[in-house]
Write a protein that holds these residues in place. Structure first.
Motif, PDB file in Angstrom:
ATOM      1  N   ASP A  69       0.804  -1.221   0.000  1.00 51.93           N
ATOM      2  CA  ASP A  69       0.000   0.000   0.000  1.00 51.93           C
ATOM      3  C   ASP A  69       0.842   1.279   0.000  1.00 51.93           C
ATOM      4  N   ILE A  70       2.153   1.137   0.063  1.00 56.65           N
ATOM      5  CA  ILE A  70       3.042   2.302   0.180  1.00 56.65           C
ATOM      6  C   ILE A  70       3.394   2.859  -1.197  1.00 56.65           C
ATOM      7  N   ALA A  71       3.255   4.175  -1.339  1.00 56.90           N
ATOM      8  CA  ALA A  71       3.642   4.858  -2.578  1.00 56.90           C
ATOM      9  C   ALA A  71       5.046   5.443  -2.434  1.00 56.90           C
ATOM     10  N   ALA A  72       5.360   6.006  -1.262  1.00 61.12           N
ATOM     11  CA  ALA A  72       6.653   6.641  -1.018  1.00 61.12           C
ATOM     12  C   ALA A  72       6.851   6.781   0.486  1.00 61.12           C
ATOM     13  N   PHE A  73       8.075   7.152   0.879  1.00 56.78           N
ATOM     14  CA  PHE A  73       8.369   7.323   2.303  1.00 56.78           C
ATOM     15  C   PHE A  73       9.450   8.376   2.480  1.00 56.78           C
ATOM     16  N   ASN A  74       9.615   8.828   3.701  1.00 55.80           N
ATOM     17  CA  ASN A  74      10.690   9.742   4.061  1.00 55.80           C
ATOM     18  C   ASN A  74      11.144   9.409   5.475  1.00 55.80           C
ATOM     19  N   PRO A  75      12.403   9.011   5.661  1.00 54.04           N
ATOM     20  CA  PRO A  75      12.892   8.713   7.007  1.00 54.04           C
ATOM     21  C   PRO A  75      13.326   9.987   7.728  1.00 54.04           C
ATOM     22  N   PHE A  76      13.398   9.900   9.048  1.00 55.28           N
ATOM     23  CA  PHE A  76      13.921  10.989   9.875  1.00 55.28           C
ATOM     24  C   PHE A  76      14.523  10.374  11.130  1.00 55.28           C
ATOM     25  N   PRO A  77      15.518  11.039  11.740  1.00 50.97           N
ATOM     26  CA  PRO A  77      16.093  10.508  12.977  1.00 50.97           C
ATOM     27  C   PRO A  77      15.027  10.495  14.072  1.00 50.97           C
ATOM     28  N   SER A  78      14.937   9.400  14.804  1.00 56.15           N
ATOM     29  CA  SER A  78      13.935   9.336  15.867  1.00 56.15           C
ATOM     30  C   SER A  78      14.320  10.273  17.003  1.00 56.15           C
ATOM     31  N   GLN A  79      13.331  10.742  17.714  1.00 53.62           N
ATOM     32  CA  GLN A  79      13.539  11.717  18.775  1.00 53.62           C
ATOM     33  C   GLN A  79      14.392  11.159  19.914  1.00 53.62           C
ATOM     34  N   ASP A  80      14.316   9.831  20.137  1.00 50.33           N
ATOM     35  CA  ASP A  80      15.103   9.227  21.216  1.00 50.33           C
ATOM     36  C   ASP A  80      16.546   8.937  20.800  1.00 50.33           C
ATOM     37  N   GLY A  81      16.894   9.238  19.541  1.00 50.62           N
ATOM     38  CA  GLY A  81      18.258   9.023  19.064  1.00 50.62           C
ATOM     39  C   GLY A  81      18.589   7.577  18.757  1.00 50.62           C
ATOM     40  N   GLN A  82      17.611   6.707  18.861  1.00 51.45           N
ATOM     41  CA  GLN A  82      17.810   5.278  18.621  1.00 51.45           C
ATOM     42  C   GLN A  82      17.199   4.890  17.280  1.00 51.45           C
ATOM     43  N   GLY A  83      17.912   5.119  16.211  1.00 56.75           N
ATOM     44  CA  GLY A  83      17.408   4.725  14.895  1.00 56.75           C
ATOM     45  C   GLY A  83      16.597   5.817  14.236  1.00 56.75           C
ATOM     46  N   PHE A  84      15.600   5.370  13.462  1.00 54.27           N
ATOM     47  CA  PHE A  84      14.836   6.281  12.628  1.00 54.27           C
ATOM     48  C   PHE A  84      13.334   6.084  12.807  1.00 54.27           C
ATOM     49  N   GLY A  85      12.610   7.085  12.373  1.00 54.67           N
ATOM     50  CA  GLY A  85      11.184   7.004  12.164  1.00 54.67           C
ATOM     51  C   GLY A  85      10.970   7.236  10.681  1.00 54.67           C
ATOM     52  N   MET A  86       9.718   7.190  10.235  1.00 54.91           N
ATOM     53  CA  MET A  86       9.459   7.499   8.829  1.00 54.91           C
ATOM     54  C   MET A  86       8.018   7.929   8.622  1.00 54.91           C
ATOM     55  N   VAL A  87       7.859   8.788   7.632  1.00 55.60           N
ATOM     56  CA  VAL A  87       6.541   9.178   7.141  1.00 55.60           C
ATOM     57  C   VAL A  87       6.270   8.293   5.939  1.00 55.60           C
ATOM     58  N   ILE A  88       5.088   7.705   5.895  1.00 56.39           N
ATOM     59  CA  ILE A  88       4.706   6.825   4.805  1.00 56.39           C
ATOM     60  C   ILE A  88       3.554   7.459   4.045  1.00 56.39           C
ATOM     61  N   GLN A  89       3.738   7.603   2.745  1.00 59.97           N
ATOM     62  CA  GLN A  89       2.674   8.111   1.875  1.00 59.97           C
ATOM     63  C   GLN A  89       1.985   6.913   1.244  1.00 59.97           C
ATOM     64  N   LEU A  90       0.673   6.836   1.395  1.00 58.32           N
ATOM     65  CA  LEU A  90      -0.081   5.691   0.901  1.00 58.32           C
ATOM     66  C   LEU A  90      -0.578   5.904  -0.534  1.00 58.32           C
ATOM     67  N   LYS A  91      -0.778   4.791  -1.231  1.00 61.60           N
ATOM     68  CA  LYS A  91      -1.405   4.820  -2.550  1.00 61.60           C
ATOM     69  C   LYS A  91      -2.864   5.265  -2.381  1.00 61.60           C
ATOM     70  N   PRO A  92      -3.501   5.759  -3.451  1.00 62.31           N
ATOM     71  CA  PRO A  92      -4.872   6.292  -3.334  1.00 62.31           C
ATOM     72  C   PRO A  92      -5.891   5.351  -2.688  1.00 62.31           C
ATOM     73  N   ALA A  93      -5.930   4.094  -3.080  1.00 59.15           N
ATOM     74  CA  ALA A  93      -6.907   3.162  -2.498  1.00 59.15           C
ATOM     75  C   ALA A  93      -6.649   2.964  -1.002  1.00 59.15           C
ATOM     76  N   ALA A  94      -5.384   2.870  -0.621  1.00 59.25           N
ATOM     77  CA  ALA A  94      -5.031   2.700   0.791  1.00 59.25           C
ATOM     78  C   ALA A  94      -5.344   3.976   1.580  1.00 59.25           C
ATOM     79  N   LYS A  95      -5.175   5.127   0.947  1.00 58.55           N
ATOM     80  CA  LYS A  95      -5.513   6.408   1.586  1.00 58.55           C
ATOM     81  C   LYS A  95      -6.985   6.423   1.973  1.00 58.55           C
TER      82      LYS A  95
END
Length: 161
Positions: A69-95
């Motif tokens: 269901d994923i169309a695209a994503f963007n990672p970012f450093p997690s606030q706790d400094g332990q790895g990453f988080g990410m924003v996931i952009q969904l495909k239209p049907a999944a949206k």
């Protein structure tokens, strides 16, 4: 029942995370799934238990959103400094699907799993209408690299690798 079957049943009941990614494609390098909080009265075969927010909860085995269901994503450093988080952009049907699901489940938890392990959970406070889901923490650098091979970053035309 045969001994191998009993062993498999025992293994699956002791390790619910093993079945969480069952909906994914064979050979997927990375898998994301989002599972809605269930009810203890739900069919036991359709839920799994997970410790979340200081208590044991049940979540539906069948995910609401998966890697497909994923169309695209963007990672970012997690606030706790332990790895990453990410924003996931969904495909239209999944949206459209996530808008309906979150509208019907305000004040319930949505569990994010990456490669079959819990990474984050969010309490739904309103309908998600923009087609973006956020995992705030728990994703490793190697997983980001794997996602870069499968999906473009938000705003880019194709995967980076």
């Amino acid at each position: 029942m045969t001994l191998p079957r009993l062993f498999a049943i025992a293994l699956l009941s002791l390790c619910p995370g093993l079945t969480a990614q069952a909906g994914g494609k064979k050979g997927e390098a990375s898998g994301i799934s989002f599972h809605m909080q269930g009810d203890a009265s739900d069919n036991p075969k359709m839920i799994f238990q997970q410790f979340n927010a200081g208590q044991q909860m049940v979540f539906r085995r069948v995910p609401e959103i998966t890697t497909k269901d994923i169309a695209a994503f963007n990672p970012f450093p997690s606030q706790d400094g332990q790895g990453f988080g990410m924003v996931i952009q969904l495909k239209p049907a999944a949206k459209n699907r996530i808008a309906a699901v979150t509208n019907a489940n305000v004040n319930r938890w949505l569990l994010a799993m990456v490669n079959g392990r819990k990474v984050d959970a969010v309490l739904i406070d309103k309908t998600v209408e923009d087609g973006h889901l956020v995992i705030w923490k728990g994703i490793g650098g190697a997983e980001i690299e794997a996602f870069d091979k499968e999906f473009p970053r938000i705003g880019e035309a194709k995967p980076r690798h």
